[in-house]
Design an enzyme around this catalytic site. Sequence first.
Site, PDB file in Angstrom:
ATOM      1  N   PRO A   1      85.698  32.390  98.707  1.00 17.41           N
ATOM      2  CG  PRO A   1      84.340  33.662  99.630  1.00 17.41           C
ATOM      3  CD  PRO A   1      84.670  32.568  99.463  1.00 17.41           C
TER       4      PRO A   1
ATOM      5  NE  ARG B   1      88.630  28.444  76.043  1.00 17.50           N
ATOM      6  CZ  ARG B   1      89.814  28.709  75.511  1.00 17.50           C
ATOM      7  NH1 ARG B   1      90.743  28.630  76.378  1.00 17.50           N
ATOM      8  NH2 ARG B   1      89.894  29.316  74.379  1.00 17.50           N
TER       9      ARG B   1
ATOM     10  CD  GLU C   1      78.602  35.447 105.682  1.00 14.52           C
ATOM     11  OE1 GLU C   1      77.804  36.045 105.071  1.00 14.52           O
ATOM     12  OE2 GLU C   1      79.728  35.315 105.321  1.00 14.52           O
TER      13      GLU C   1
ATOM     14  CG  ASP D   1      93.340  30.509  75.333  1.00 10.86           C
ATOM     15  OD1 ASP D   1      92.699  30.951  74.364  1.00 10.86           O
ATOM     16  OD2 ASP D   1      92.405  29.497  75.851  1.00 10.86           O
TER      17      ASP D   1
HETATM   18  N1  LIG Z   1      85.387  31.094  94.290  1.00 16.93           N
HETATM   19  C1  LIG Z   1      84.995  32.139  94.546  1.00 16.93           C
HETATM   20  C2  LIG Z   1      84.526  33.364  95.400  1.00 16.93           C
HETATM   21  C3  LIG Z   1      83.527  33.384  96.181  1.00 16.93           C
HETATM   22  C4  LIG Z   1      82.702  32.620  96.810  1.00 16.93           C
HETATM   23  C5  LIG Z   1      82.708  31.167  96.680  1.00 16.93           C
HETATM   24  C6  LIG Z   1      81.836  30.376  97.134  1.00 16.93           C
HETATM   25  C7  LIG Z   1      81.080  30.897  98.368  1.00 16.93           C
HETATM   26  C8  LIG Z   1      80.281  30.347  99.440  1.00 16.93           C
HETATM   27  C9  LIG Z   1      79.455  31.231  99.875  1.00 16.93           C
HETATM   28  N2  LIG Z   1      79.879  32.477  99.328  1.00 16.93           N
HETATM   29  C10 LIG Z   1      79.177  33.867  99.744  1.00 16.93           C
HETATM   30  C11 LIG Z   1      80.579  34.315 100.803  1.00 16.93           C
HETATM   31  C12 LIG Z   1      80.453  35.853 100.860  1.00 16.93           C
HETATM   32  C13 LIG Z   1      81.066  36.259 101.916  1.00 16.93           C
HETATM   33  C14 LIG Z   1      82.136  35.521 102.631  1.00 16.93           C
HETATM   34  C15 LIG Z   1      83.013  36.106 103.604  1.00 16.93           C
HETATM   35  N3  LIG Z   1      82.547  36.339 104.855  1.00 16.93           N
HETATM   36  C16 LIG Z   1      83.061  35.046 105.729  1.00 16.93           C
HETATM   37  C17 LIG Z   1      82.535  35.342 107.216  1.00 16.93           C
HETATM   38  O1  LIG Z   1      82.986  36.521 107.567  1.00 16.93           O
HETATM   39  C18 LIG Z   1      82.159  37.371 107.046  1.00 16.93           C
HETATM   40  C19 LIG Z   1      82.435  37.446 105.477  1.00 16.93           C
HETATM   41  C20 LIG Z   1      81.881  34.122 102.555  1.00 16.93           C
HETATM   42  C21 LIG Z   1      80.949  33.509 101.424  1.00 16.93           C
HETATM   43  C22 LIG Z   1      80.734  32.354  98.392  1.00 16.93           C
HETATM   44  C23 LIG Z   1      81.456  33.144  97.681  1.00 16.93           C
HETATM   45  N4  LIG Z   1      83.347  34.796  96.112  1.00 16.93           N
HETATM   46  N5  LIG Z   1      84.401  35.613  95.606  1.00 16.93           N
HETATM   47  C24 LIG Z   1      84.992  34.424  94.915  1.00 16.93           C
HETATM   48  N6  LIG Z   1      86.007  34.991  94.068  1.00 16.93           N
END
Ligand SMILES: N#Cc1c(-c2ccc3ccn(Cc4ccc(CN5CCOCC5)cc4)c3c2)n[nH]c1N
Length: 246
Positions: free
Chosen positions: A88, A157, A115, A172
């Site tokens: 994220p 792609r 997480e 695209d």
């Molecule tokens: N690309 C992409 C993604 C991802 C993504 C990608 C990889 C992983 C691995 C685990 N997760 C779940 C996750 C949820 C929330 C959080 C935040 N927390 C951090 C600690 O404090 C509380 C809050 C972290 C990890 C992932 C999510 N989400 N959105 C995108 N665009």
Amino acid sequence: MRIDIITIFPDYFAPLELSLIGKARAAGILDIRLHDLRSWTRDRHNTVDDTPYGGGPGMVMKPQPWGEALDAVAGGAGAPPRLVLPTPSGTPFTQERAKRLSDEPWLVFACGRYEGIDARVVADAERRMPVEELSIGDYVLAGGESATLVIVETVSRLLPGVLGNAESAVQDSFAAGAMEHLLEGPVYTKPAHWRDQEVPPVLLSGDHGAVDRWRRHEALRKTARNRPELLRELAARRLHELERSD
Ligand SMILES: N#Cc1c(-c2ccc3ccn(Cc4ccc(CN5CCOCC5)cc4)c3c2)n[nH]c1N
């Protein structure tokens, strides 16, 4: 291109057996290999996570399984792969970045869950390979697998031979040199008359110039409606080009 994916949910990637990517794998254009992270755990419960130091919600993925998985998958002799880590907190994944990734001979994807992955895993990996932390958008997923599917599809792609008609990749919306980052307008196919709706007559006219003008107009309308900020960027780019040419 070789692509390795390390995950605790290998079955999540069944879609990569289908359609264009499935055909590209069968043709040898893509070499996609899946690895179950639990293969590198050492306890009888195949544990991959633990509580976060410093407290806080959820669990964090342990470094040891990841370190050994990356050693095994990416540690061979020869040029190292580029490690792609969906997160994220990553750099925004864009078509431009996809184009750059499509020039890489070997990508390894680390799919986190919970997480996230212990930060020392990336720090350790950076000692021996380029690492790219990417985010596919400003929303929160439960793990890296769906992001990896998006990135793999977007990058694949663009590889020669994957799309039947290479032209469609060039046209695209966000591909450089297309209609300047405009969104695509409406598309139509047979029949010309359907449920009291007609295909726009210009598309049946055989006048390619008129068709191109119509498509650009529709692309501008769609972009103005759904992504007005892209039009502002387009105007700024055009202004910059004009000022440079003066
Ligand atoms: N690309 C992409 C993604 C991802 C993504 C990608 C990889 C992983 C691995 C685990 N997760 C779940 C996750 C949820 C929330 C959080 C935040 N927390 C951090 C600690 O404090 C509380 C809050 C972290 C990890 C992932 C999510 N989400 N959105 C995108 N665009």
